[in-house]
Design a protein around this motif. Structure first.
Motif, PDB file in Angstrom:
ATOM      1  N   PHE A 221      20.663  13.395 -21.373  1.00  0.00           N
ATOM      2  CA  PHE A 221      20.184  12.142 -21.945  1.00  0.00           C
ATOM      3  C   PHE A 221      20.074  11.124 -20.817  1.00  0.00           C
ATOM      4  O   PHE A 221      21.051  10.844 -20.120  1.00  0.00           O
ATOM      5  N   ILE A 222      18.883  10.594 -20.653  1.00  0.00           N
ATOM      6  CA  ILE A 222      18.635   9.611 -19.607  1.00  0.00           C
ATOM      7  C   ILE A 222      18.238   8.298 -20.277  1.00  0.00           C
ATOM      8  O   ILE A 222      17.471   8.286 -21.237  1.00  0.00           O
ATOM      9  N   PHE A 223      18.783   7.197 -19.768  1.00  0.00           N
ATOM     10  CA  PHE A 223      18.575   5.898 -20.391  1.00  0.00           C
ATOM     11  C   PHE A 223      17.921   4.939 -19.401  1.00  0.00           C
ATOM     12  O   PHE A 223      18.161   5.014 -18.191  1.00  0.00           O
ATOM     13  N   ASP A 224      17.099   4.036 -19.924  1.00  0.00           N
ATOM     14  CA  ASP A 224      16.488   3.016 -19.084  1.00  0.00           C
ATOM     15  C   ASP A 224      17.563   2.098 -18.499  1.00  0.00           C
ATOM     16  O   ASP A 224      18.656   1.947 -19.054  1.00  0.00           O
ATOM     17  N   LYS A 225      17.221   1.477 -17.385  1.00  0.00           N
ATOM     18  CA  LYS A 225      18.109   0.484 -16.790  1.00  0.00           C
ATOM     19  C   LYS A 225      18.342  -0.645 -17.791  1.00  0.00           C
ATOM     20  O   LYS A 225      17.408  -1.094 -18.454  1.00  0.00           O
ATOM     21  N   TYR A 226      19.579  -1.078 -17.919  1.00  0.00           N
ATOM     22  CA  TYR A 226      20.021  -2.147 -18.826  1.00  0.00           C
ATOM     23  C   TYR A 226      20.066  -1.716 -20.292  1.00  0.00           C
ATOM     24  O   TYR A 226      20.473  -2.497 -21.143  1.00  0.00           O
ATOM     25  N   GLU A 227      19.654  -0.501 -20.621  1.00  0.00           N
ATOM     26  CA  GLU A 227      19.555  -0.111 -22.024  1.00  0.00           C
ATOM     27  C   GLU A 227      20.931   0.054 -22.671  1.00  0.00           C
ATOM     28  O   GLU A 227      21.169  -0.458 -23.772  1.00  0.00           O
ATOM     29  N   VAL A 228      21.817   0.791 -22.013  1.00  0.00           N
ATOM     30  CA  VAL A 228      23.167   0.981 -22.562  1.00  0.00           C
ATOM     31  C   VAL A 228      24.253   0.685 -21.535  1.00  0.00           C
ATOM     32  O   VAL A 228      25.436   0.850 -21.818  1.00  0.00           O
ATOM     33  N   THR A 229      23.850   0.264 -20.348  1.00  0.00           N
ATOM     34  CA  THR A 229      24.806  -0.052 -19.278  1.00  0.00           C
ATOM     35  C   THR A 229      24.353  -1.303 -18.544  1.00  0.00           C
ATOM     36  O   THR A 229      23.207  -1.749 -18.674  1.00  0.00           O
TER      37      THR A 229
END
Length: 475
Positions: A221-229
């Protein structure tokens, strides 16, 4: 007599008309050539890769107000190419729209940059995960980072929807959320930056699996910058093994994935197990005494499946050693070429994973660009890279601190990326070379491969010995 004069006048008129016509054609042809050159710089450049049914297209542009590097895959199927092409076109259009809103005077001092790169992960026969990384920076402002995942079946010209892999039940969604939460908390890299509430909200959304991809070992699972962190975490990636998710998979995908061996080799996982290392190749022996005139040839941005091989053959012909500053993404695509560079005794250099301007990145992003490339080169050749060259020569104190190896720029720039003219490259070398010079070329250009032999011949005739950049620094 009058007839003769009239005949002479007609001849003179025809000569003048012919000269005018020739001049017009010459000017028009020159303009057409300029236009062709401009268009050629934006045309697709396709290369074959080690992956069956997948080629790579590269398009780079270096303008006064921006730099761009676009890489994307090309398949045999029309549907895959059409949808991937639409995605690539839309991201590029968005960048240029934002670029047009910027202060053009400021952008000339600090050009904007746009990168669209991708990683490819084999899942099983003819099925791949394609993970795009889109990054843009406008005149030094905070950058935008996004990811986009496509899972493709190249044999059947189909996209695979991630939602068909995970059971569509509340229990499965809850289980998946807790698996990700625990993995984040256990991660030293991402754990300190996690926003738990944002992660929970994200996993409840309909598109929660859109940026999930598969390797032949795990779900990632890869997340956009600022999305969940927080932004310092960059674009976090969390891997869950097949064993961890086996109880929430659909029956179809549980069956499909069960045919994969227990311990498959996955060359493309950036931070995963790189497998056993092959024996190290011994470094080239040092000459017993330093020659009077030494020069280091360096090649950036490769390897390339045709041009690098041509250059290697020429280097062998002239008994020359060189330094290859390679991109980790291209080492992944062309491992056999990389092995050949190492086997023939040339120095291995790190040029980052996909040619980003490191001065626009944070420390975690810089570390990843360098670390992943080091690991890929070592996995492929059995040898660690020994020198580092930042893309564009863009360097600051943070990049120097994080390089972890000597940073090497150049003293003679052949401008091969600009002129694509072997004669012009040779003239630059003749005019600027001296004892101890480091010459910059790029083995991704066919014109550079054509220029290498004239450059080698000239330097040899002038009494130069060809060494690696590390050998150059030792004397």
């Amino acid at each position: 007599m009058k007839t003769t004069r009239l005949h002479d006048k007609i001849l003179i008129f025809m000569m003048i008309a012919g000269i005018a016509l020739s001049l017009f054609c010459f000017i028009k042809g020159d303009r057409d050539k300029d236009q062709d050159h401009h268009i050629k710089g934006k045309n697709e450049k396709m290369e074959h890769t080690k992956y069956s049914g997948v080629d790579i297209i590269t398009n780079t542009d270096d303008e006064e107000t921006y730099r761009s590097a676009i890489h994307y895959p090309k398949f045999q199927g029309e549907r895959l190419n059409r949808e991937i092409g639409q995605y690539v076109k839309s991201t590029e259009q968005k960048f240029h729209e934002e670029l047009g809103k910027g202060d053009q005077t400021f952008l000339k001092k600090r050009p904007a940059v746009f990168y669209l790169t991708f990683d490819i992960y084999p899942v099983m026969d003819h099925i791949y995960s394609i993970v795009f990384h889109e990054e843009s920076y406008y005149g030094g402002a905070n950058g935008n980072q996004r990811v986009k995942v496509f899972i493709v079946d190249v044999e059947n010209d189909q996209f695979i929807n991630q939602t068909e892999m995970i059971q569509n039940t509340e229990q499965a969604k809850e289980k998946l959320y807790h698996l990700l939460l625990n993995a984040f908390k256990q991660s030293k890299q991402y754990g300190p930056f996690l926003f738990e509430e944002e992660l929970e909200n994200k996993m409840k959304q309909d598109g929660a699996y859109a940026n999930m991809y598969l390797t032949n070992q795990s779900f990632v699972f890869i997340f956009d910058k600022y999305e969940v962190t927080a932004g310092a975490a960059g674009t976090p990636e969390i891997s869950l093994s097949y064993d961890q998710v086996k109880n929430i998979l659909t029956e179809k995908w549980a069956d499909r994935l069960s045919i994969i061996p227990d311990k498959p080799e996955d060359l493309t996982v950036p931070n995963g197990d790189r497998g056993k290392e092959s024996p190290s190749n011994p470094p080239a022996e040092k000459p017993s005494s330093p020659p009077s005139k030494r020069v280091a040839l360096t090649f950036d941005d490769g390897p390339h499946p045709q041009n690098t091989l041509k250059i290697l053959n020429l280097l062998k012909k002239y008994e020359a050693k060189a330094t290859f500053f390679m991109l980790g993404s291209r080492v992944d695509f062309y491992p056999d070429i990389t092995k050949k560079i190492a086997e023939e005794g040339h120095e291995l250099g790190n040029h980052t994973w996909d040619h980003k301007d490191l001065t626009t990145l944070n420390s975690a992003e810089i570390r990843k660009e360098i670390r992943d490339t080091n690991e890929m080169i070592k996995k492929t050749t059995g040898r660690e890279p020994t020198v580092f060259r930042p893309p564009y020569g863009a360097i600051n104190d943070q990049v120097k601190r994080m390089a972890g190896m000597p940073v090497v720029l150049w003293t003679v720039d052949t401008l091969d990326w600009q002129s694509h003219d072997p004669h012009a490259m040779l003239q630059i070398v003749k005019k600027n070379v001296k004892d101890g010079s480091i010459i910059l070329m790029h083995d991704i250009h066919e014109s550079t491969a054509e220029a290498v032999e004239p450059v080698l011949k000239y330097l040899k005739d002038e009494g130069y010995t060809f060494v690696t950049v590390s050998e150059l620094e030792q004397h």
